[in-house]
Structures are given as structure tokens and as C-alpha cells.
Design an enzyme around this catalytic site. Structure first.
Site, PDB file in Angstrom:
ATOM      1  N   SER A 175      -4.004  -0.201  -3.383  1.00 59.33           N
ATOM      2  CA  SER A 175      -3.653  -0.320  -1.969  1.00 59.33           C
ATOM      3  C   SER A 175      -4.670   0.376  -1.066  1.00 59.33           C
ATOM      4  O   SER A 175      -5.796  -0.091  -0.930  1.00 59.33           O
ATOM      5  CB  SER A 175      -2.244   0.237  -1.765  1.00 59.33           C
ATOM      6  OG  SER A 175      -1.730  -0.116  -0.513  1.00 59.33           O
ATOM      7  N   ASP A 217     -18.594  -3.343   0.568  1.00 61.83           N
ATOM      8  CA  ASP A 217     -19.093  -4.469   1.360  1.00 61.83           C
ATOM      9  C   ASP A 217     -20.209  -4.055   2.308  1.00 61.83           C
ATOM     10  O   ASP A 217     -21.109  -4.842   2.602  1.00 61.83           O
ATOM     11  CB  ASP A 217     -17.954  -5.109   2.151  1.00 61.83           C
ATOM     12  CG  ASP A 217     -17.111  -6.053   1.295  1.00 61.83           C
ATOM     13  OD1 ASP A 217     -17.388  -6.154   0.083  1.00 61.83           O
ATOM     14  OD2 ASP A 217     -16.179  -6.680   1.840  1.00 61.83           O
ATOM     15  N   LYS A 250      -3.525  -4.333  -5.417  1.00 58.48           N
ATOM     16  CA  LYS A 250      -2.447  -4.500  -4.429  1.00 58.48           C
ATOM     17  C   LYS A 250      -3.088  -4.739  -3.068  1.00 58.48           C
ATOM     18  O   LYS A 250      -3.564  -3.817  -2.418  1.00 58.48           O
ATOM     19  CB  LYS A 250      -1.540  -3.276  -4.383  1.00 58.48           C
ATOM     20  CG  LYS A 250      -0.415  -3.400  -3.368  1.00 58.48           C
ATOM     21  CD  LYS A 250       0.447  -2.143  -3.342  1.00 58.48           C
ATOM     22  CE  LYS A 250       1.527  -2.258  -2.275  1.00 58.48           C
ATOM     23  NZ  LYS A 250       0.981  -2.206  -0.904  1.00 58.48           N
TER      24      LYS A 250
END
Length: 462
Positions: free
Chosen positions: A312, A323, A337
Site C-alpha cells: 500500500s 518512476d 495492494k
């Protein structure tokens, strides 16, 4: 009396359902045409009222004829819990006491065992034990399944009811019956309850030259970002800014927490760009969160450690740094998740915890049921008694949402062979001694190599 109240409520509900179509029949001049969409909506509403009527019939039969007189409150709460549990593994109805406990938890202090849990096939599943708590000291492991609490079967209990049983006064013991993969017989684990004070951030100096800043985040509660900033200020002062090789951010076995903390933690290490976006069912349920100027790591190299217990909020941070090429992600595949739960308070002082959105990394990736793939896969050295065991991930949970990238395409790729799945889902284990922690030592070696390389490049050619 209750029967009369229910019948009166049902009569009024059905009257409202029939009122709109009846008005259209009696007043053709005012509304000569009904669009197909409007007609379909009215059919859906009528079906909803039919189902509510069925629920009322069942409730009344139980109230009248069950062998022991049931509690109306317990019947309704059980129905609410079942409805929410049927949606996905993370949605739930929180009775007033459980809602109060959840609010206390996010502040960083509560009474209990110190484990993050969910439900799987009717049993309590351990996502991760919290560092330095009775559960971690008792040897509880991620993916342990709890089948009994003090001899009382968990099967048939809601997650809220099971959590309530595990909470209690400081010093009061509880015996858990634990099903652990690789063990032929259930384990009996007795844990003494304590006041759980979660230290969201732990830090120290690492490396043979004592020039690496190690920061472990154990959860994402209201204290996390504040304490992380303290670590970012204290460690360079202790090591010496000119000697600091870089940072290790350890997110292993961190089950997540507050979305706003995941965003602010990411922001401490990013200068610009998107951190995460969320997409709900409707267009107006979408949000984007961007970084503000100010990298507290001052551009120094960062290695982020993850494993199958990183879930999460941990995956939001790892995905954003990956990224933006701000950190090297090292370890094993994370939990996967990728959904956002909203807390919706109710009039009875309880609440709904309901999945309302999926989240996406800056590049549009969804990690739902997939997880973050490390840039460098580093397996942990597992003790002999734990070898051969595999962990579970979000995709293994009953009712887990499908993973879809921001463009709507599946993020699943080709189905994995069983051998590949097991290789990618090792047990989430962290050795207690840093010198035995292979993943940590790999991260230290990587930062030392990057520092030596940077120093060589800084020396002009003769």
C-alpha cells in the site's frame, strides 16, 4: 412493535419506488418520452427495492422463529459486515468501538499485540508484525494464519470481532493457534499484550566506514513524515555532510497506512513531478498529487528496500521514487495492494472503510495484484527452518480487485508458472542482526560502489 415499524418502512419505501413511474403514466403531457437510460435506472431502483423487501422478510423470519431470541443490533451489524466483506479484502464495516480503535492506531499508540492483519478464507492473516512489539518478539511472521484465539475458533468471526479479541489490557496473555506454511502441526503462540507505541521511523548509521544513513519506516501513521524529517537532519550531522555516501530507506514488512503520509514521505525525496494519482468510479473521484521543491536527501543516492511485506503506502513511495529514477529499488516483489480505502463515518459513531479508488504510479502503472518489481532483485538468506516456505500477496486474497493500468489495460501480463510465482513470492523475512541481513548488506555495498565511482569521476585526468 418492531414488526410494525419494519412493515411501515417497507411500505413507504415501495411507495417512493412506484411514485415516479406512476406519475409519468398519469401525466403523459408533461413527460411524453422516457429515455432508455432513465428507464433502465428505474428498473434498477425497482430491483433494489425488491431486494430490500427480501432482506426485510428474512430479518423478520429470523427475529420471529430463530431458536434463541437474537439481538436486532447484532443481526444488522452482521449483515453490514457481510455486505462490506463481500466487496474486497480491504472493505469493512467498523462498529463504534472498532472505529475508535482505528483512530487511536493511526496516532501511533494502542493496546494489543502489534500485528497488521486481514481476513483470508475466514481466518486472520498476518500481513506483517510491527517492529519491537509483543507479536514480533514472539516470532509471528508475515502470512501466518490465525485459526483460534484463546481456543475460540476464528472461523465465523468478522475481522473487527477478531481484532477486538486480540486487544486487551496490558500484561494479559492470549494464546494464538497459528497455521504456518511448512509446519505439519498448528503452533500455539502465547503473547502478552502490551501498550503498542509504534515508532514509525528508526534510523542509524551503517556501513564499514560509518558513512551510510539507514532509515527504516515501519508504518505510515500521523508521526511518520515528521520523524523522517528529523532523521534526514540528524544523520548527515552525525556522519558529516561531505562523507555521507547516501541513504537506505527500508520499507520491508511495512504494511502501509495513511495515503497523505505516503505522499508527504515521497515529497521529502522529490523536487518535482507527480507522486501518485487516484482514479475512482466517477471522473470527479480522481486526484493527482505532485511534489514540491525541496529534496531532503540533497540529490545523494537512495536505495529503497522492499519485500513481500511492503504494501500500500510503501508501494506508493517505492513506485514514485522508481518512476522518477530518484532511487534504486532493491529486494523482492512487493505485496501488490493498489487500492485506496476511504473512511466514511456513520450516524451511530461507527464507520465504513470502503475501497473507493485505485492508485497509479507517476508513469500510470497500477501495482494492484502485481506489486513493485525491484530494479535489483536481491533474495534474502532464509534460515533452514523457514526454507521452502512462500509468502502470499494481494493476488492470492479472495475477492482481490483486478489490476488495471491507467489506460485500462491489464497489468497482469502472461500467467506465471508455479515455479516462477514461488520464486517471486519468498517469505518476507528480515534477520534480526544487520550483519546477517543480505538485502541490507547488498544495499550498503551498492552505495559504497556508487560513492567510489563518483569520486573517481570527480578526479580530473592527469
Amino acid at each position: 412493535m418492531a414488526s410494525k415499524l419494519w412493515n411501515e418502512m417497507r411500505r413507504k419505501t415501495l411507495a417512493l419506488a412506484l411514485a415516479a413511474p406512476l406519475a409519468l403514466v398519469l401525466s403523459p403531457l408533461s413527460s411524453p418520452l422516457i429515455s432508455p437510460a432513465a428507464a433502465e435506472n428505474r428498473l434498477d431502483e425497482q430491483e433494489l427495492y425488491n431486494q430490500l423487501s427480501l432482506f426485510g422478510d428474512v430479518l423478520e423470519q429470523v427475529r420471529r422463529n430463530y431458536v434463541d431470541a437474537p439481538s436486532d443490533k447484532e443481526l444488522i451489524e452482521a449483515a453490514l459486515s457481510g455486505m462490506m466483506a463481500s466487496l474486497d479484502p480491504h472493505s469493512a464495516y467498523l462498529p463504534p468501538k472498532n472505529f475508535e480503535d482505528m483512530q487511536v492506531e493511526t496516532k501511533g499508540e494502542f493496546g494489543g499485540l502489534g500485528i497488521e492483519v486481514t481476513m483470508e478464507n475466514g481466518l486472520v492473516k498476518v500481513i506483517a508484525p510491527i517492529d519491537d512489539t509483543p507479536a514480533s518478539r514472539a516470532g509471528m511472521l508475515p502470512n501466518d494464519l490465525i485459526s483460534e484465539l484463546d481456543g475460540k475458533p476464528v472461523l465465523g468471526l468478522t475481522l473487527s470481532e477478531a481484532v477486538e479479541l486480540m486487544r486487551g489490557e496490558k500484561g494479559k496473555p492470549i494464546t494464538l493457534t497459528v497455521l504456518r506454511e511448512g509446519e505439519k502441526e498448528p503452533l500455539e503462540v502465547t503473547i502478552v499484550r502490551d501498550t503498542i507505541k509504534i515508532r514509525a521511523v528508526r534510523s542509524r548509521v551503517e556501513g564499514p566506514d560509518k558513512n551510510i544513513a539507514y532509515i527504516r519506516l515501519t508504518t505510515f501513521n500521523s508521526q511518520t513524515t515528521r520523524n523522517l524529517k528529523k532523521a534526514f537532519n540528524a544523520l548527515p550531522a552525525e556522519i558529516g555532510k561531505n562523507n555521507l555516501a547516501g541513504y537506505i530507506i527500508d520499507l520491508r514488512n511495512n504494511p502501509g497506512g495513511l495515503l497523505r503520509e505516503a505522499i508527504s514521505v515521497s515529497d521529502t525525496m522529490l523536487d518535482r513531478g507527480e507522486i501518485v494519482s487516484t482514479r475512482g468510479r466517477n471522473d470527479d473521484d480522481s486526484s493527482r498529487f505532485a511534489a514540491r521543491r525541496g529534496d531532503m536527501a540533497r540529490g545523494l543516492p537512495i536505495v529503497v528496500l522492499i519485500n513481500g511485506g511492503s504494501a500500500s503506502a510503501s508501494e506508493i513511495v517505492a513506485g514514485a521514487l522508481q518512476d522518477h529514477h530518484r532511487a534504486v529499488i532493491l529486494g523482492t516483489q512487493s505485496f501488490g495492494k493498489g487500492s485506496v480505502q476511504s473512511i466514511m463515518p456513520l450516524g451511530n459513531d461507527g464507520a465504513l472503510r470502503m475501497t473507493t479508488a485505485r492508485y497509479f504510479t507517476p508513469s500510470g502503472r497500477s501495482i494492484q495484484a502485481k506489486g513493485i518489481t525491484p530494479d535489483i532483485i536481491a533474495e534474502q538468506q532464509i534460515p533452514d527452518e523457514l526454507k521452502g516456505r512462500t509468502g502470499r500477496r494481494e493476488a492470492d486474497l479472495r475477492g482481490a480487485l483486478d489490476g488495471k493500468d491507467i489506460d485500462g489495460s491489464s497489468n497482469g501480463g502472461a500467467p506465471e508458472a508455479e515455479e516462477e510465482r514461488e520464486r517471486r513470492t519468498p517469505i518476507a523475512f528480515i534477520p534480526p542482526k544487520p550483519e546477517d541481513d543480505k538485502q541490507l548488506q547488498d544495499a550498503i555495498e551498492l552505495l559504497m560502489g556508487l560513492q567510489k565511482s563518483a569520486r573517481r569521476e570527480a578526479v580530473p585526468n592527469s
